[in-house]
Design a protein around this motif. Structure first.
Motif, PDB file in Angstrom:
ATOM      1  N   GLN A   1       0.838  -1.182   0.000  1.00 28.53           N
ATOM      2  CA  GLN A   1       0.000   0.000   0.000  1.00 28.53           C
ATOM      3  C   GLN A   1       0.881   1.243   0.000  1.00 28.53           C
ATOM      4  N   VAL A   2       0.620   2.147  -0.918  1.00 26.40           N
ATOM      5  CA  VAL A   2       1.399   3.379  -1.021  1.00 26.40           C
ATOM      6  C   VAL A   2       0.912   4.377   0.015  1.00 26.40           C
ATOM      7  N   ARG A   3       1.877   4.976   0.700  1.00 28.32           N
ATOM      8  CA  ARG A   3       1.548   5.977   1.703  1.00 28.32           C
ATOM      9  C   ARG A   3       2.351   7.231   1.415  1.00 28.32           C
ATOM     10  N   VAL A   4       1.659   8.375   1.431  1.00 26.96           N
ATOM     11  CA  VAL A   4       2.294   9.670   1.164  1.00 26.96           C
ATOM     12  C   VAL A   4       2.036  10.562   2.370  1.00 26.96           C
ATOM     13  N   VAL A   5       3.097  11.041   3.006  1.00 25.80           N
ATOM     14  CA  VAL A   5       2.942  11.818   4.235  1.00 25.80           C
ATOM     15  C   VAL A   5       3.744  13.109   4.151  1.00 25.80           C
ATOM     16  N   GLU A   6       3.035  14.222   4.318  1.00 27.71           N
ATOM     17  CA  GLU A   6       3.685  15.531   4.319  1.00 27.71           C
ATOM     18  C   GLU A   6       3.956  15.991   5.745  1.00 27.71           C
ATOM     19  N   SER A   7       4.944  16.861   5.887  1.00 27.45           N
ATOM     20  CA  SER A   7       5.227  17.486   7.178  1.00 27.45           C
ATOM     21  C   SER A   7       5.915  18.821   6.923  1.00 27.45           C
ATOM     22  N   GLY A   8       6.026  19.612   7.980  1.00 31.80           N
ATOM     23  CA  GLY A   8       6.778  20.859   7.894  1.00 31.80           C
ATOM     24  C   GLY A   8       5.946  22.115   7.812  1.00 31.80           C
ATOM     25  N   GLY A   9       4.621  21.968   7.736  1.00 34.31           N
ATOM     26  CA  GLY A   9       3.781  23.152   7.695  1.00 34.31           C
ATOM     27  C   GLY A   9       3.776  23.875   9.026  1.00 34.31           C
ATOM     28  N   GLY A  10       3.160  25.046   9.031  1.00 33.21           N
ATOM     29  CA  GLY A  10       3.074  25.821  10.260  1.00 33.21           C
ATOM     30  C   GLY A  10       2.637  27.238   9.962  1.00 33.21           C
ATOM     31  N   SER A  11       2.790  28.074  10.981  1.00 25.99           N
ATOM     32  CA  SER A  11       2.433  29.473  10.859  1.00 25.99           C
ATOM     33  C   SER A  11       3.694  30.318  10.845  1.00 25.99           C
ATOM     34  N   VAL A  12       3.781  31.246   9.904  1.00 24.20           N
ATOM     35  CA  VAL A  12       4.977  32.070   9.757  1.00 24.20           C
ATOM     36  C   VAL A  12       4.550  33.472   9.323  1.00 24.20           C
ATOM     37  N   GLN A  13       5.347  34.452   9.684  1.00 30.04           N
ATOM     38  CA  GLN A  13       5.063  35.813   9.259  1.00 30.04           C
ATOM     39  C   GLN A  13       5.447  36.018   7.803  1.00 30.04           C
ATOM     40  N   ALA A  14       4.790  36.950   7.160  1.00 25.85           N
ATOM     41  CA  ALA A  14       5.111  37.288   5.778  1.00 25.85           C
ATOM     42  C   ALA A  14       6.588  37.624   5.658  1.00 25.85           C
ATOM     43  N   GLY A  15       7.204  37.093   4.594  1.00 30.94           N
ATOM     44  CA  GLY A  15       8.634  37.269   4.395  1.00 30.94           C
ATOM     45  C   GLY A  15       9.470  36.137   4.964  1.00 30.94           C
ATOM     46  N   GLY A  16       8.836  35.283   5.749  1.00 27.53           N
ATOM     47  CA  GLY A  16       9.542  34.176   6.368  1.00 27.53           C
ATOM     48  C   GLY A  16       9.662  32.968   5.453  1.00 27.53           C
ATOM     49  N   SER A  17      10.186  31.876   6.022  1.00 30.32           N
ATOM     50  CA  SER A  17      10.448  30.652   5.242  1.00 30.32           C
ATOM     51  C   SER A  17       9.920  29.424   5.959  1.00 30.32           C
ATOM     52  N   LEU A  18       9.601  28.422   5.167  1.00 26.73           N
ATOM     53  CA  LEU A  18       9.239  27.094   5.675  1.00 26.73           C
ATOM     54  C   LEU A  18       9.798  26.062   4.712  1.00 26.73           C
ATOM     55  N   VAL A  24       7.346   9.147   0.712  1.00 21.98           N
ATOM     56  CA  VAL A  24       6.530   8.145   0.021  1.00 21.98           C
ATOM     57  C   VAL A  24       7.020   6.765   0.433  1.00 21.98           C
ATOM     58  N   SER A  25       6.121   5.925   0.913  1.00 15.56           N
ATOM     59  CA  SER A  25       6.493   4.566   1.300  1.00 15.56           C
ATOM     60  C   SER A  25       5.569   3.581   0.611  1.00 15.56           C
ATOM     61  N   GLY A  26       6.049   2.353   0.461  1.00 12.34           N
ATOM     62  CA  GLY A  26       5.242   1.312  -0.157  1.00 12.34           C
ATOM     63  C   GLY A  26       5.129   1.426  -1.657  1.00 12.34           C
ATOM     64  N   ARG A  27       5.877   2.326  -2.229  1.00 11.76           N
ATOM     65  CA  ARG A  27       5.795   2.548  -3.683  1.00 11.76           C
ATOM     66  C   ARG A  27       6.938   1.816  -4.357  1.00 11.76           C
ATOM     67  N   THR A  28       6.615   0.996  -5.350  1.00 10.99           N
ATOM     68  CA  THR A  28       7.655   0.313  -6.117  1.00 10.99           C
ATOM     69  C   THR A  28       7.851   1.044  -7.444  1.00 10.99           C
ATOM     70  N   THR A  75      17.275   8.531  -2.179  1.00 14.16           N
ATOM     71  CA  THR A  75      17.791   7.563  -1.203  1.00 14.16           C
ATOM     72  C   THR A  75      16.920   7.544   0.047  1.00 14.16           C
ATOM     73  N   LYS A  76      16.171   8.615   0.251  1.00 11.73           N
ATOM     74  CA  LYS A  76      15.290   8.713   1.422  1.00 11.73           C
ATOM     75  C   LYS A  76      13.817   8.688   1.036  1.00 11.73           C
ATOM     76  N   ASN A  77      13.527   8.496  -0.261  1.00 14.63           N
ATOM     77  CA  ASN A  77      12.140   8.530  -0.758  1.00 14.63           C
ATOM     78  C   ASN A  77      11.420   9.795  -0.306  1.00 14.63           C
ATOM     79  N   THR A  78      12.131  10.890  -0.326  1.00 11.34           N
ATOM     80  CA  THR A  78      11.617  12.147   0.216  1.00 11.34           C
ATOM     81  C   THR A  78      11.737  13.274  -0.791  1.00 11.34           C
ATOM     82  N   MET A  79      10.696  14.089  -0.851  1.00 14.36           N
ATOM     83  CA  MET A  79      10.681  15.295  -1.670  1.00 14.36           C
ATOM     84  C   MET A  79      10.518  16.500  -0.741  1.00 14.36           C
ATOM     85  N   TYR A  80      11.080  17.624  -1.148  1.00 13.09           N
ATOM     86  CA  TYR A  80      11.048  18.824  -0.324  1.00 13.09           C
ATOM     87  C   TYR A  80      10.497  20.009  -1.108  1.00 13.09           C
ATOM     88  N   LEU A  81       9.985  20.992  -0.364  1.00 15.73           N
ATOM     89  CA  LEU A  81       9.620  22.273  -0.949  1.00 15.73           C
ATOM     90  C   LEU A  81      10.133  23.366  -0.009  1.00 15.73           C
TER      91      LEU A  81
END
Length: 128
Positions: A1-18, A24-28, A75-81
């Motif tokens: 079963q493919v699982r897609v999990v995001e993280s890293g969101g939050g609240s930030v002031q204008a001009g800031g960064s996240l 992604v797991s279970g994906r062949t 290598t970590k099955n991970t994507m970033y933004l």
């Protein structure tokens, strides 16, 4: 079963960064495009950025060019933004998506229908 999990969101002031992450797991298989979409309350899901499997081809919505950077570590099955110079209009739930099969990005990557697997999303709130 493919699982897609995001993280890293939050609240930030204008001009800031996240920095958002998507695991992604279970994906062949390899060669599939991955992307970030956003969805603001009461609005359609919108394309933000996409990357080819190798990371050599990237695509961005005009509204985020020069501010956001998409990347991935296979290598970590991970994507970033990496989101810099955030604006109030960037406030939305950000979803990670992966295509169901390997195909060239030129075939299609801007439409949510181009993607088979989705995460639940992570909330990004930018305050002014």
């Amino acid at each position: 079963q493919v699982r897609v999990v995001e993280s890293g969101g939050g609240s930030v002031q204008a001009g800031g960064s996240l920095r958002l992450s998507c695991v992604v797991s279970g994906r062949t298989g390899i060669g599939y495009t991955m992307a970030w979409f956003l969805q603001a309350p009461g609005k359609e899901r919108e394309f933000v950025a996409a990357t080819s499997w190798s990371g050599s081809t990237k695509s961005y919505a005009d509204s985020v060019k020069g501010r956001f950077t998409i990347s991935k570590d296979n290598t970590k099955n991970t994507m970033y933004l990496q989101m810099n110079s955030l604006r109030s209009e960037d406030t939305a739930v950000y979803h990670c998506a992966a295509q169901g099969s390997a195909q060239n990005m030129a075939v299609g990557h801007l439409n949510p229908l181009d993607y088979a697997y989705w995460g639940q999303g992570t909330q990004v709130t930018v305050t002014s």
